[in-house]
Design an enzyme around this catalytic site. Structure first.
Site, PDB file in Angstrom:
ATOM      1  N   HIS A 220      -9.252   0.276  -5.884  1.00  0.00           N
ATOM      2  CA  HIS A 220      -8.382  -0.529  -5.019  1.00  0.00           C
ATOM      3  C   HIS A 220      -6.944  -0.200  -5.347  1.00  0.00           C
ATOM      4  O   HIS A 220      -6.565  -0.167  -6.524  1.00  0.00           O
ATOM      5  CB  HIS A 220      -8.642  -2.023  -5.215  1.00  0.00           C
ATOM      6  CG  HIS A 220     -10.045  -2.381  -4.864  1.00  0.00           C
ATOM      7  ND1 HIS A 220     -10.471  -2.455  -3.564  1.00  0.00           N
ATOM      8  CD2 HIS A 220     -11.134  -2.590  -5.651  1.00  0.00           C
ATOM      9  CE1 HIS A 220     -11.777  -2.725  -3.562  1.00  0.00           C
ATOM     10  NE2 HIS A 220     -12.203  -2.803  -4.821  1.00  0.00           N
TER      11      HIS A 220
ATOM     12  N   TYR B  30       0.789  -1.229   0.000  1.00  0.00           N
ATOM     13  CA  TYR B  30       0.000   0.000   0.000  1.00  0.00           C
ATOM     14  C   TYR B  30       0.827   1.288   0.000  1.00  0.00           C
ATOM     15  O   TYR B  30       0.260   2.377  -0.050  1.00  0.00           O
ATOM     16  CB  TYR B  30      -0.960  -0.007   1.208  1.00  0.00           C
ATOM     17  CG  TYR B  30      -1.932  -1.166   1.167  1.00  0.00           C
ATOM     18  CD1 TYR B  30      -2.924  -1.235   0.179  1.00  0.00           C
ATOM     19  CD2 TYR B  30      -1.859  -2.217   2.082  1.00  0.00           C
ATOM     20  CE1 TYR B  30      -3.798  -2.304   0.125  1.00  0.00           C
ATOM     21  CE2 TYR B  30      -2.741  -3.290   2.034  1.00  0.00           C
ATOM     22  CZ  TYR B  30      -3.704  -3.329   1.055  1.00  0.00           C
ATOM     23  OH  TYR B  30      -4.586  -4.383   0.997  1.00  0.00           O
TER      24      TYR B  30
HETATM   25  C1  DQA Z   1      -7.910  -2.889  -0.906  1.00  0.00           C
HETATM   26  C2  DQA Z   1      -7.947  -4.382  -1.260  1.00  0.00           C
HETATM   27  C3  DQA Z   1      -8.779  -5.147  -0.260  1.00  0.00           C
HETATM   28  O1  DQA Z   1      -8.785  -6.531  -0.581  1.00  0.00           O
HETATM   29  C4  DQA Z   1      -8.182  -5.014   1.134  1.00  0.00           C
HETATM   30  O2  DQA Z   1      -8.978  -5.679   2.083  1.00  0.00           O
HETATM   31  C5  DQA Z   1      -7.965  -3.594   1.511  1.00  0.00           C
HETATM   32  C6  DQA Z   1      -7.446  -2.658   0.509  1.00  0.00           C
HETATM   33  C7  DQA Z   1      -6.977  -2.101  -1.836  1.00  0.00           C
HETATM   34  O3  DQA Z   1      -7.081  -0.876  -1.841  1.00  0.00           O
HETATM   35  O4  DQA Z   1      -6.140  -2.687  -2.526  1.00  0.00           O
HETATM   36  O5  DQA Z   1      -8.134  -3.214   2.662  1.00  0.00           O
HETATM   37  O6  DQA Z   1      -9.218  -2.360  -1.069  1.00  0.00           O
END
Ligand code: DQA
Length: 156
Positions: free
Chosen positions: A106, A28
């Site tokens: 995402h 992230y």
């Molecule tokens: C997410 C992907 C989801 O699977 C995960 O639970 C997240 C972040 C992403 O931004 O890649 O919390 O939404």
């Protein structure tokens, strides 16, 4: 006199996204949610968009924010629901209830991860889905929802 009305867009970040910058940085990144939100608010200003931001770890608060968006004349929503993506019929029903255009985003490429992340309760009713572009995906989502509410491009 500039009579152009600023358009209001709501950015919702769901569960665990308050941990951006600390949480699994290899997936992230190292930017915090606060940094991301202020950057996007500035991007919005450049195109006469009032970007309102919220984050919640509580599903019902997200549902209520979607309901309130209707009363608050929000024209479009950008949402990263976090793990609620894969579980929440309630958030899906809230979007179906208010009929406000929305883009799902995402940060990671959920399709290259565990199979439970391949299912979304929102993607088939979203006006757009952005996946795996990192935090840049939020800028793409902002451009996309702005175009959708200006009727420049729409897939619906
Ligand atoms: C997410 C992907 C989801 O699977 C995960 O639970 C997240 C972040 C992403 O931004 O890649 O919390 O939404």
């Amino acid at each position: 006199m500039n009579q152009e009305k600023h358009k209001k867009i709501l950015l919702i970040n769901g569960v665990n996204l308050n941990l951006l910058g600390m949480r699994e940085p290899e997936i992230y990144g190292s930017t915090t949610l606060k940094m991301l939100e202020s950057h996007l608010v500035e991007c919005g200003k450049a195109c006469d968009i009032d970007l309102i931001t919220m984050q919640s770890n509580r599903e019902y608060e997200i549902v209520e924010a979607i309901h309130a968006a209707k009363q608050n004349n929000i024209e479009g929503i950008i949402i990263n629901p976090g793990a609620f993506t894969h579980t929440s019929i309630a958030i899906r029903d809230a979007f179906l209830g208010v009929e406000i255009p929305f883009v799902e985003i995402h940060i990671s490429n959920v399709f290259s991860r565990e199979s439970f992340r391949h299912t979304s309760y929102l993607s088939d009713i979203a006006n757009g889905v952005i996946v795996g572009c990192g935090l840049y995906g939020y800028e793409l989502a902002l451009l996309n929802i702005t175009n959708i509410i200006s009727n420049k491009y729409s897939n619906k």
